[in-house]
Design a protein around this motif. Sequence first.
Motif, short mmCIF file in Angstrom:
data_model
loop_
_atom_site.label_atom_id
_atom_site.label_comp_id
_atom_site.label_asym_id
_atom_site.label_seq_id
_atom_site.Cartn_x
_atom_site.Cartn_y
_atom_site.Cartn_z
N ILE A 1 0.84 -1.20 0.00
CA ILE A 1 0.00 0.00 0.00
C ILE A 1 0.88 1.25 0.00
O ILE A 1 1.69 1.45 0.91
N PRO A 2 0.73 2.11 -1.00
CA PRO A 2 1.59 3.30 -1.10
C PRO A 2 1.08 4.48 -0.26
O PRO A 2 0.93 5.60 -0.75
N LEU A 3 0.82 4.22 1.01
CA LEU A 3 0.32 5.25 1.93
C LEU A 3 1.18 5.25 3.18
O LEU A 3 1.81 4.25 3.52
N GLU A 4 1.18 6.37 3.88
CA GLU A 4 2.06 6.54 5.03
C GLU A 4 1.59 5.72 6.22
O GLU A 4 0.40 5.39 6.34
N ASN A 5 2.52 5.43 7.11
CA ASN A 5 2.19 4.77 8.36
C ASN A 5 1.20 5.60 9.16
O ASN A 5 1.23 6.85 9.11
N ASP A 6 0.33 4.94 9.92
CA ASP A 6 -0.55 5.60 10.89
C ASP A 6 -1.33 6.75 10.27
O ASP A 6 -1.42 7.84 10.84
N SER A 7 -1.93 6.52 9.11
CA SER A 7 -2.57 7.63 8.38
C SER A 7 -4.10 7.58 8.37
O SER A 7 -4.73 8.55 7.94
N PHE A 8 -4.71 6.50 8.87
CA PHE A 8 -6.18 6.41 8.83
C PHE A 8 -6.73 6.00 10.19
O PHE A 8 -6.12 5.24 10.94
N ASP A 9 -7.92 6.53 10.49
CA ASP A 9 -8.62 6.19 11.74
C ASP A 9 -9.48 4.94 11.59
O ASP A 9 -9.69 4.22 12.56
N VAL A 10 -10.01 4.73 10.39
CA VAL A 10 -10.96 3.63 10.14
C VAL A 10 -10.60 2.94 8.83
O VAL A 10 -10.24 3.60 7.84
N LEU A 11 -10.71 1.62 8.84
CA LEU A 11 -10.46 0.82 7.64
C LEU A 11 -11.64 -0.12 7.42
O LEU A 11 -12.05 -0.83 8.34
N ILE A 12 -12.19 -0.11 6.21
CA ILE A 12 -13.26 -1.03 5.83
C ILE A 12 -12.77 -1.85 4.65
O ILE A 12 -12.36 -1.30 3.62
N CYS A 13 -12.80 -3.16 4.79
CA CYS A 13 -12.37 -4.04 3.70
C CYS A 13 -13.21 -5.31 3.76
O CYS A 13 -13.12 -6.08 4.71
N ASN A 14 -13.99 -5.52 2.73
CA ASN A 14 -15.02 -6.56 2.74
C ASN A 14 -14.78 -7.57 1.63
O ASN A 14 -14.77 -7.21 0.45
N HIS A 15 -14.53 -8.84 2.00
CA HIS A 15 -14.40 -9.93 1.04
C HIS A 15 -13.33 -9.65 -0.02
O HIS A 15 -13.59 -9.73 -1.23
N LEU A 16 -12.14 -9.34 0.44
CA LEU A 16 -11.00 -9.13 -0.44
C LEU A 16 -9.84 -10.07 -0.14
O LEU A 16 -9.20 -10.60 -1.05
N LEU A 17 -9.58 -10.32 1.13
CA LEU A 17 -8.37 -11.04 1.52
C LEU A 17 -8.32 -12.47 0.98
O LEU A 17 -7.24 -13.02 0.79
N GLU A 18 -9.48 -13.06 0.71
CA GLU A 18 -9.48 -14.42 0.15
C GLU A 18 -8.97 -14.44 -1.29
O GLU A 18 -8.65 -15.50 -1.83
N HIS A 19 -8.85 -13.25 -1.91
CA HIS A 19 -8.33 -13.15 -3.28
C HIS A 19 -6.83 -12.88 -3.33
O HIS A 19 -6.22 -13.00 -4.38
N VAL A 20 -6.24 -12.48 -2.21
CA VAL A 20 -4.88 -11.96 -2.19
C VAL A 20 -3.86 -13.09 -2.04
O VAL A 20 -4.05 -14.00 -1.22
N ALA A 21 -2.78 -13.02 -2.82
CA ALA A 21 -1.78 -14.08 -2.79
C ALA A 21 -1.19 -14.25 -1.39
O ALA A 21 -1.11 -15.36 -0.86
N ASP A 22 -0.74 -13.16 -0.78
CA ASP A 22 -0.16 -13.20 0.57
C ASP A 22 -1.05 -12.39 1.50
O ASP A 22 -0.84 -11.19 1.69
N ASP A 23 -2.06 -13.04 2.05
CA ASP A 23 -3.02 -12.31 2.88
C ASP A 23 -2.38 -11.80 4.17
O ASP A 23 -2.77 -10.75 4.69
N ARG A 24 -1.41 -12.52 4.70
CA ARG A 24 -0.74 -12.07 5.92
C ARG A 24 0.02 -10.77 5.68
O ARG A 24 0.04 -9.88 6.54
N LEU A 25 0.65 -10.64 4.51
CA LEU A 25 1.32 -9.40 4.16
C LEU A 25 0.32 -8.26 4.06
O LEU A 25 0.57 -7.15 4.55
N ALA A 26 -0.83 -8.52 3.44
CA ALA A 26 -1.86 -7.49 3.33
C ALA A 26 -2.37 -7.07 4.70
O ALA A 26 -2.59 -5.88 4.96
N MET A 27 -2.54 -8.03 5.60
CA MET A 27 -2.98 -7.70 6.95
C MET A 27 -1.97 -6.82 7.67
O MET A 27 -2.34 -5.88 8.39
N ARG A 28 -0.68 -7.10 7.47
CA ARG A 28 0.36 -6.27 8.09
C ARG A 28 0.34 -4.86 7.50
O ARG A 28 0.58 -3.87 8.20
#
Length: 262
Positions: A139-166
């Motif tokens: 993700i090309p965004l700065e550390n600690d930049s958002f108060d709220v994150l919404i992500c619905n039914h995406l991680l099951e599509h991602v090659a490295d879901d643990r990396l995305a979670m980090r």
Amino acid sequence: MKRFIRFCINHIPRPLLQRVAGWAVPVIGLFYKGFRKGRGVVCSVCGSHYRRFMPYGYVRSRANALCPHCLSLERHRLLWLYLTRETDLLRAFPHTLHIAPEVCLMRHLKRHFADRPEQYVTADLESPLADLHFDVQAIPLENDSFDVLICNHLLEHVADDRLAMREFFRILRPGGWGVLLSPVELDRPQTYENDAITDPEERTRIFGQYDHRRVYGTDYADRLREAGFAVEVIDYATELGEAARTHHALPDDRIYLVRKPR
């Protein structure tokens, strides 16, 4: 109708489908009108009344699933009830990142943030409706930049879901929260992954969609915790009660609420 919808979502490219569905589905939905008080269903997202919702599903069509007016599915109606009743998202203006934004939810959130548009950011890998386009594994965004994150039914599509979670953990501010929903099989204790299966039909049979990388088990919450999150698993549909579940056609899905410790 079930076969027609299943054909469309399996064969029409997602960006084109997103552009066409907004006008085509409501037209079809006229045949689902005829709500009578005490009978039928009500969409918790847009408030529309129908005899029943439209069928939807990539492999097996689920009856009573898709709202013809706003295109909400069962999980969207459940999530919207949670967001509006249990959080301050629509009473305040937290800096919010909405990944893979669903039209039915995005429409309301954009209206809420209309006077402060910089506070609500949408992102997707390819959707023409999103503000930003990126891979959630980098993700090309700065550390600690958002108060709220919404992500619905995406991680099951991602090659490295643990990396995305980090990555999700990295961009949330300390004290920030998010809702990270994924399809979870509640009778499966361990997530199943097997990249050796390459045949699209076989992947569809095993994973539910040809482009799913895994079937999550109840260890999904543990994966989120490994990324650093504090996780609360909420059986919100049960909390709402059977009448509400029937009234809004809600699923058995759990709400996965994550927080970044201060």
